[in-house]
Design an enzyme around this catalytic site. Structure first.
Site, PDB file in Angstrom:
ATOM      1  N   SER A   1    -106.318  41.571 -66.110  1.00 47.09           N
ATOM      2  CA  SER A   1    -105.270  41.162 -66.601  1.00 47.09           C
ATOM      3  C   SER A   1    -103.828  41.265 -66.319  1.00 47.09           C
ATOM      4  O   SER A   1    -102.928  40.473 -66.901  1.00 47.09           O
ATOM      5  CB  SER A   1    -105.160  42.161 -68.066  1.00 47.09           C
ATOM      6  OG  SER A   1    -106.369  41.900 -68.742  1.00 47.09           O
TER       7      SER A   1
ATOM      8  N   GLU B   1     -92.041  64.769  -1.791  1.00 40.78           N
ATOM      9  CA  GLU B   1     -92.927  63.729  -1.447  1.00 40.78           C
ATOM     10  C   GLU B   1     -92.676  63.010  -0.381  1.00 40.78           C
ATOM     11  O   GLU B   1     -93.459  62.401   0.396  1.00 40.78           O
ATOM     12  CB  GLU B   1     -93.082  62.805  -2.548  1.00 40.78           C
ATOM     13  CG  GLU B   1     -93.610  63.310  -4.008  1.00 40.78           C
ATOM     14  CD  GLU B   1     -95.207  63.603  -3.745  1.00 40.78           C
ATOM     15  OE1 GLU B   1     -95.957  62.899  -3.085  1.00 40.78           O
ATOM     16  OE2 GLU B   1     -95.687  64.693  -4.234  1.00 40.78           O
TER      17      GLU B   1
END
Length: 671
Positions: free
Chosen positions: A388, A107
């Site tokens: 319950s 690059e």
């Protein structure tokens, strides 16, 4: 004529030519002109920069690359990584030396020499691309690319390129080369959602950047120019062509020899298993738990720290136990399918949570049958009627007030007015039968509704609500007597957590799902320790455990019987069989199971909590519990022989009698 006070005297010094008014005018005009030119030049520069609207580069100086938040199981296993962009910043020391060199060679070969812009590289790139008839080489320096990534858009225009060049020069003035290079390598987009070399290493090769070989390095270094075009998963032949270019550039720059370049090009590449990655990132097994963690961190610290702050979160989750919980839930739903064959869309949801009783640490949490299909967490977000399963709270409050396991309550027809209206409510037992004088022991073991309602009346709603709050139930509780039958909606986490106090000798410990959170620098943001409070006497808690053991051995929870360790628990079923529950515990672990439809449809004929959920609980607990633990008997408890059905004292200990636990300061004959 001589001056006053002096004498006439001739001088031989050179005379200064006299300045005419025109000379002064020309000099002033020249200075003014120069000042005007300089002002116009500087003003033009500042105006031009203003027109360009260059961003402030202070954000580059203070730049911290976004880092994912990592959620860990208690043993350190990664459960999830959270990020907006897949990025895992690392230092240059953590990269193999050839990695940054490969990017420089490809690059920006003169990266170490230029001051942000490389005119020779621009010319070279133009000539190379002209000859190759393709844009193989770019002219932007690494510093320019960094400026574009951090400060500019990807708009293609001459103005943007000009801004990029100016910013690159400014960046070079405030950052050294290694700082620029590190920012670039951690931020550059390399395809497949990966930002930076570490993320790309994991995506493409399923390894850390530090483990990359030259062949793999050259693949990554070829990606910045066109990540989609050169990505090996998209076009392998183009990726190999680009790899050859990278290796040649590295050889030309002297980073590697031509022989090393050839060897790297010929080396076989082992790619990451993309399907495996998708499964891991889906997080179906731990999705609901990680969602709980994400929501907490987002509320407390904000979304930005969560998604890019690089936090590390150690949770309380036991991954092995979690996987067993998922398996048990799926098995329970499969059993329901066999009893009720139908379309997949009609199958119920189910949830499970497991909590360590003496620390409150959540060891497993399954919020539904499939996280990928529904992210609604039925452990924490769903509020349903527990039926319950709420009754133990009423019985515990009664025992604290002075009742005993053999206290008698008459199970009979009741006609009660609700909510101060003329509406009559007649509570019934599941069997539609009334049984007359009933001990508390039998009332809880057989889950008699009328007994629970009368206990609520006698004990008082205020006392029961307070105990429920002390046990961690924060959901609204009705003022109606239907509270006795679990009419108030609660979450599975709330009701399961409440039961831990029975197992923990009356001490309630708040649920805990995070051990600690650290920031990206390793500093501790929070560290959590178990914190509890005594809400029941140890004697009352043991009496409740004894009664709930009987629920499993001889009552409605018989399908949960079969562990080597002592176990206790309670079933729950809401009206019209819409919700099934089983909440149970051993001396070490409490687990709650819920099953039902999100829209409240009935689970089907005979699908009570005892039938639907108790087997799931047993299956899970068998997988995670080992040994033969027993519940410790606290001081203040004495065992006496009583007929558990009639409540009569039987000193001869006949076959109908049981040794029941009583508090020494509250014996049956003392009332």
């Amino acid at each position: 004529m001589t001056p006053r006070g002096g004498s006439a005297k001739s001088t031989s010094s050179r005379k200064t030519p006299a300045r005419t008014p025109w000379t002064h005018i020309h000099l002033s005009f020249f200075c003014l002109f120069i000042s005007l030119v300089v002002s116009l030049f500087l003003g033009g520069i500042f105006y031009f920069l203003h027109i360009l609207q260059l961003p402030d580069i202070s954000s580059v100086i203070d730049y911290r690359p976004p880092a994912p938040t990592t959620i860990l199981a208690e043993d350190g296993t990664v459960l999830e990584r959270i990020y907006r962009k897949k990025s895992f910043p690392i230092s240059l020391d953590e990269m193999p030396p050839l990695l940054p060199r490969a990017f420089i060679a490809t690059e920006d070969a003169r990266f170490r020499q230029h001051m942000g812009i490389d005119f020779l590289a621009i010319l070279r790139a133009f000539i190379h691309n002209f000859k190759a008839k393709s844009p193989e080489e770019g002219g932007s320096t690494i510093t320019q690319q960094t400026a574009r990534m951090l400060l500019l858009s990807r708009e293609k225009s001459y103005i943007r390129k000009l801004k990029e060049a100016i910013l690159a020069v400014k960046i070079e003035q405030v950052l050294d080369k290694d700082e620029i290079l590190l920012t670039y390598l951690n931020r550059i987009y390399l395809g497949e959602g990966a930002y930076g070399v570490e993320a790309a290493s994991r995506v493409y090769f399923d390894k850390h950047a530090s483990e990359l070989n030259l062949a793999e390095i050259s693949i990554l270094a070829g990606l910045p120019q066109a990540p989609s075009r050169y990505a090996p998963f998209n076009n392998f032949s183009l990726a190999k062509k680009r790899q050859a270019y990278v290796l040649n550039r590295m050889s030309e720059e002297g980073y590697i020899t031509p022989a090393e370049a050839k060897e790297a090009y010929r080396l076989s590449l082992l790619w990451a298993n993309r399907k495996k990655k998708e499964i891991e990132e889906d997080g179906d097994e731990t999705g609901y738990f990680c969602q709980l963690v994400r929501n907490y961190v987002s509320r407390k610290y904000g979304r930005k720290p969560l998604y890019s702050g690089g936090l590390t979160i150690q949770t309380t989750l036991d991954l092995s136990m979690q996987r067993k919980a998922v398996a048990s839930i799926r098995k329970g739903i499969s059993r329901w399918k066999i009893r009720h064959p139908g379309k997949p869309s009609s199958f119920p949801q189910a949830a499970l949570t497991a909590i360590e009783v003496n620390t409150g640490r959540i060891r497993a949490l399954v919020g539904g049958r499939d996280y990928s299909q529904s992210q609604f967490n039925r452990v924490t977000q769903a509020k349903r009627q527990p039926g319950s399963a709420f009754k133990p709270i009423i019985y515990a409050a009664a025992l604290e007030r002075g009742y005993t396991p053999v206290s008698i309550i008459n199970d009979e027809l009741l006609q009660l007015k609700l909510d101060g209206t003329d509406k009559i409510w007649q509570p019934k037992n599941f069997s539609n039968t009334f049984y007359g004088p009933t001990t508390l022991y039998t009332g809880l073991v057989r889950s008699r509704n009328v007994v629970a309602v009368k206990l609520l009346q006698k004990t008082g709603q205020a006392r029961i609500k307070k105990l429920a709050r002390d046990l961690g139930i924060q959901s609204p509780l009705t003022d109606s007597l239907t509270l006795a039958l679990g009419a108030s909606e609660v979450s599975l986490l709330e009701i399961t957590s409440a039961y831990t106090a029975f197992a923990n000798q009356g001490k309630y410990v708040s649920p805990l799902f995070i051990n600690w959170i650290k920031d990206r620098k390793g500093r501790t943001l929070e560290k959590n320790y178990p914190g509890g409070r005594q809400v029941l006497s140890p004697a009352t808690a043991y009496q409740m455990t004894f009664l709930l053991q009987a629920v499993i051995s001889e009552g409605t929870g018989r399908l949960a019987w079969g562990l080597q360790s002592a176990s206790a628990g309670k079933t729950g079923t809401s009206d019209e069989l819409r919700d099934g529950w089983f909440i149970g515990y051993t001396p070490n672990l409490a687990a709650g199971i819920w099953m039902g439809f999100d829209r409240g449809k009935s689970l089907g004929k005979r699908e009570t909590g005892g039938r639907t959920c108790a087997p799931v609980w047993l299956d899970f607990m068998r997988k995670v519990e080992s040994g033969e633990e027993r519940f410790p008997v606290p001081e203040g408890i004495t065992f006496l022989p009583f007929d558990r059905k009639s409540g009569e004292y039987d000193p001869d200990n006949t076959d109908k009698s049981s040794w029941l636990p009583f508090q020494k300061d509250n014996l049956p004959w003392s009332r």
